[in-house]
Write an enzyme that holds these catalytic residues in place. Structure first.
Site, short mmCIF file in Angstrom:
data_model
loop_
_atom_site.label_atom_id
_atom_site.label_comp_id
_atom_site.label_asym_id
_atom_site.label_seq_id
_atom_site.Cartn_x
_atom_site.Cartn_y
_atom_site.Cartn_z
N GLU A 146 0.83 -1.20 0.00
CA GLU A 146 0.00 0.00 0.00
C GLU A 146 0.87 1.26 0.00
OE1 GLU A 146 -3.77 1.85 2.53
OE2 GLU A 146 -2.31 0.59 3.56
N LYS A 221 -9.80 2.34 -2.30
CA LYS A 221 -9.96 1.70 -0.99
C LYS A 221 -11.37 1.92 -0.43
CE LYS A 221 -7.38 1.64 3.43
NZ LYS A 221 -6.14 2.16 4.05
N CYS A 258 -5.76 -2.83 2.31
CA CYS A 258 -5.44 -2.69 3.74
C CYS A 258 -6.62 -2.93 4.68
CB CYS A 258 -4.81 -1.32 3.99
SG CYS A 258 -3.94 -1.23 5.57
#
Length: 417
Positions: A146, A221, A258
């Site tokens: 990330e 995300k 994540c």
């Protein structure tokens, strides 16, 4: 010095603990797997490994022999290099669908006080030989961590770090496009995106670069943390791209960035859209999440009958100005130790050993994608799932007048004589 500290120092225990805190190792070992291997008898270690990392098609995961040129790059540039193979049962009507997949974890290259462009270019320089090692080893799909092109500065809440943001087709993407084309390799690149067409808005975005050097698409995300020093919502909000699955030359892939790994429905959505491999590029620290790390991705692989590649950055990044995060802790200048430990998980509950906890690394795995369907047939999770029931509950939950379905014992609040 307290008496117990003296005893620990004499036994070397205090020294080992201090070393672990300083260099990010586990009592001087790079990973739990290496610690156990060095300290258990072979027959005990074999049984412990069976319980910890499982069996693939009834047997231990095999290591892969890589080219000498790849090993030389690992030695020259000091990065951990490991390679394994996930098998599938032989089928009568389908040929094996073996793809070679790679994960790269890395620390930053320069102090966070260095000029921003120098920091970014130094990371490019560090990663190039590791990417070259992946490409020369025949990796078909490669995923980076990330926000790989910058320090993970979102803890600071300082807006100057926004300068690292770039368009989807910016410098980082162009750097990787050349390598993707050179090695006929798909690359997943997680960046801080600046959306120039929508008011310069920032996003945490994964760019999917095709094996011809083309941009296949992007995913933003879905879940943004608000815990500890993860002050990311100061910079960007929840993504707006859904749960896309990208059909590449080597298979159907998704990217669960994540914090999304903590949300089972996020994993499920990529599975419902047909993913065969889901990557989880991350930046997470030991104090907060390490006990969860070997569990969540492996559970997702099992529950959704796909492979998962988990990538975490490495090292402790020190920032110029101390900060706090409203959690009662005194001001500090670092996020904590990013513990690496990147690994693969398979739908049959097996997984690879992890990369180093404190060094850059490249993890390579061959995986037969036929295993995904074989596990769907075996367990029938899709067939036995009650999606209409779940959908009804979720639809009701979103209503302002929702009431939980709780049946109370009629005697619970009744007074007894």
């Amino acid at each position: 010095m307290e008496k117990n500290q003296e005893v620990e120092a004499e036994n070397g225990e205090g020294v080992e603990e201090s070393k672990s805190l300083k260099d990010g190792s586990i009592c001087g070992y790079e990973s739990l797997h290496s610690l156990l291997s060095a300290n258990l008898k072979p027959e005990i270690f074999q049984e412990v490994s069976r319980l910890l990392i499982g069996l693939n098609c009834g047997r231990a995961i095999d290591a892969i022999v890589l080219p000498e040129s790849t090993k030389s790059l690992s030695s020259e540039h000091d990065f951990d290099l490991q390679a394994f193979c996930f098998r599938a049962d032989k089928e009568l009507l389908r040929a094996p669908r073996v793809v070679r997949v790679g994960l790269i974890q890395n620390s930053i290259s320069l102090p966070t006080t260095a000029p921003f462009l120098d920091q970014k270019r130094a990371i490019f320089q560090k990663l190039k030989p590791i990417i070259e090692a992946a490409g020369s080893s025949g990796v078909n799909i490669l995923c980076l961590q990330e926000a790989w092109m910058m320090p993970f500065a979102f803890c600071t809440r300082e807006k100057r770090w926004c300068e690292f943001a770039e368009p989807v087709d910016g410098e980082s993407t162009r750097f990787l496009q050349d390598l993707a084309l050179k090695y006929n390799m798909v690359i997943i690149s997680s960046i801080l995106e600046r959306d120039v067409n929508h008011g310069e808005t920032l996003w945490n975005t994964a760019v999917i670069i095709g094996n011809h050097g083309n941009i296949i698409g992007k995913h933003r995300k879905n879940h943004i943390p608000r815990v500890g020093d993860f002050n990311e919502s100061t910079y960007y909000m929840e993504g707006n791209t859904g749960h896309p699955v990208f059909e590449t030359a080597y298979g159907k892939i998704g990217v669960n960035i994540c914090y999304g790994r903590h949300h089972p429905l996020n994993w499920l959505a990529f599975g419902l859209n047909g993913a065969e491999i889901v990557f989880n590029p991350s930046a997470t620290v030991g104090e907060l999440s390490e006990p969860m790390w070997p569990i969540e991705a492996r559970n997702a692989a099992i529950a959704n009958s796909y492979f998962v590649g988990s990538i975490n950055r490495v090292g402790t990044e020190i920032f110029p100005n101390p900060f706090t995060s409203g959690d009662g802790k005194p001001q500090h200048a670092d996020f904590g130790h990013f513990y690496g430990s990147s690994h693969f998980s398979a739908p049959d509950a097996s997984c690879t050993p992890s990369l180093s906890r404190n060094r850059d690394g490249l993890l390579i795995s061959d995986m037969d994608l036929n295993l995904c369907r074989q596990l769907k047939d075996k367990w029938g999770f899709r067939m036995t799932g009650r999606y209409a029931v779940y959908a009804e509950l979720l639809a009701n939950y979103l209503k302002p007048d929702f009431e939980p379905q709780v049946i109370t014992d009629p005697l619970l609040h009744k007074k007894t004589l």
